[in-house]
Design a protein around this motif. Structure first.
Motif, short mmCIF file in Angstrom:
data_model
loop_
_atom_site.label_atom_id
_atom_site.label_comp_id
_atom_site.label_asym_id
_atom_site.label_seq_id
_atom_site.Cartn_x
_atom_site.Cartn_y
_atom_site.Cartn_z
N GLU A 30 -8.58 -10.79 8.65
CA GLU A 30 -7.23 -10.41 8.25
C GLU A 30 -6.58 -11.54 7.45
O GLU A 30 -6.72 -12.71 7.82
CB GLU A 30 -6.39 -10.12 9.50
N ASP A 38 -3.14 -7.08 5.91
CA ASP A 38 -1.88 -6.93 6.63
C ASP A 38 -0.75 -6.90 5.61
O ASP A 38 -0.48 -7.91 4.93
CB ASP A 38 -1.71 -8.09 7.62
N ASN A 73 2.05 -9.34 6.26
CA ASN A 73 1.67 -10.72 5.94
C ASN A 73 1.78 -10.96 4.42
O ASN A 73 2.23 -12.01 3.97
CB ASN A 73 0.25 -11.02 6.40
N HIS A 96 -2.87 -3.29 8.16
CA HIS A 96 -1.96 -3.52 9.28
C HIS A 96 -0.54 -3.41 8.75
O HIS A 96 -0.24 -3.90 7.65
CB HIS A 96 -2.15 -4.92 9.87
N ASP A 100 6.19 -13.55 10.37
CA ASP A 100 5.39 -12.44 10.87
C ASP A 100 5.49 -12.37 12.39
O ASP A 100 4.53 -12.66 13.09
CB ASP A 100 3.94 -12.63 10.42
N HIS A 139 6.37 -9.67 14.35
CA HIS A 139 5.99 -8.39 15.01
C HIS A 139 6.97 -7.96 16.09
O HIS A 139 6.57 -7.39 17.10
CB HIS A 139 4.59 -8.50 15.66
#
Lengths: 72, 286
Positions: free
Chosen positions: B147, B179, B182, B210, B227, B229
């Motif tokens: 990732e 991602d 990201n 993602h 990042d 989340h």
């Protein structure tokens, strides 16, 4: 590339996490990282010179939040 | 994109269960991703999770996503060897379709865990990363991926990550977990156009996207996207999903992520489920 390159990189990674974990002024951290990178040659020095202090500060916060020490 | 599966990153928390139960009950979750190294044994999980993992594994719809391998640490340590041994056991017990990890390193000095940090793009780091991916593939015996990283310390990290990932992944015919949040972090923090930045990545290798939310810190020139989340997916990120997906000819899975324990009340739980439905609609309609 040689094992010596790997050793240099390993020492660099050790130093990066240690310096970030101290949470020093990011300008001072960058200067220290630049000095340490000199043993790794000009390309690495040039790489470190692109670092932005605000991102060094963020990286320090991430190490402080998520970093966990123990036997590796 | 009707053949692209839309799923969730599983979290072993009650808020996640409350938020997603209606989605699972209506068979809206095509695929699940599980960070197996956050709990190596089922005994560490709430009782509802092992049967769910078994169901998805048996249906061939379980994706593995590690967080602690640290594939770009310069030293290969006993800790990483043990991590691979445990992964082998976990993947023998349950059928994962694939395994992915994070670009970067988190272990060095005596740090045994942390957030992934970028590394310079050099012959040495490419060789190290390829070695670690080969070990991962040998242990997992499924396709392996990486990732993209949100954190960049400077512009070189931003510009190099795409070609760096291509060099790493080509050694194992691996896939890229792109991602989107990201990517949005790097674009926001370095004044880049997110789609132009995406073009620097090996998009033909993208098998998973993602999608998540995050947070802002600082003000003015020091404002940084992180990042974390821990919030809803911003409209700017949702708006990137369709155009990025259209550039990824081998895309198979789109995964919504949220850290467990961050859904603070019923309204936030409902909003997370709504984000999933919106994402699913975007993916389905293309």
């Amino acid at each position: 590339m040689s094992e010596a390159d790997d050793d240099d990189l390993a020492r660099w990674q050790d130093a990066l996490l240690e310096i970030l974990s101290r949470g020093d002024d990011p300008e001072e951290s960058k200067a220290e990282l630049e000095r340490l990178s000199m043993t790794m040659g000009e390309p690495h020095v040039a790489y470190v010179r692109t670092f932005e202090p605000r991102m060094i500060a963020l990286a320090g916060r991430l190490v402080a939040k998520w970093g966990r020490r123990g036997p590796c | 994109m009707s053949d692209v599966a839309v799923g969730l990153s599983l979290m072993p928390t009650e808020d996640f269960l409350r938020a997603t139960l209606p989605l699972f009950e209506t068979n809206a979750v095509d695929v699940v991703e599980w960070s197996f190294d956050t709990a190596w044994t089922d005994e560490e999980l709430p009782s509802w999770m092992p049967p769910l993992l078994d169901d998805y594994a048996e249906a061939g719809r379980l994706l593995g996503h590690g967080i602690a391998y640290s594939p770009l640490s310069a030293r290969f340590t006993a800790r990483q060897d043990d991590w691979l041994r445990r992964l082998r056991v976990a993947f023998d017990r349950r059928a994962y379709r694939s395994v992915s990890e994070h670009f970067g390193f988190m272990t060095a000095s005596d740090f045994e865990f942390g957030a992934p940090m970028p590394v310079p793009y050099t012959d040495s780091t490419v060789r190290i990363g390829r070695d670690r991916l080969r070990r991962l593939k040998e242990a997992a015996r499924v396709d392996v991926g990486l990732e993209n990283l949100a954190l960049a310390l400077g512009t070189r990290d931003v510009d190099d990550q795409g070609p760096f990932l291509e060099e790493l992944l080509s050694a194992v015919d691996g896939f890229l977990v792109l991602d989107v949040h990201n990517l949005y972090c790097q674009a926001s923090n370095f004044g880049r156009d997110a789609l132009a930045l995406a073009e620097r990545y090996p998009l033909a290798r993208v098998r998973q996207l993602h999608v998540s939310g995050g947070s802002w810190s600082g003000d003015g020139a020091l404002r940084i996207r992180q990042d974390t989340h821990d919030d809803r997916v911003p409209d700017e990120v949702l708006a990137l999903v369709a155009p990025i997906a259209a550039r990824c000819p081998n895309l198979a899975h789109v995964i919504l992520e949220r850290v467990g324990g961050t859904l603070r009340d019923a309204a936030e739980e409902a909003a997370f489920a709504e984000d999933f439905r919106v994402l699913r609609k975007i993916v389905r309609e293309g």
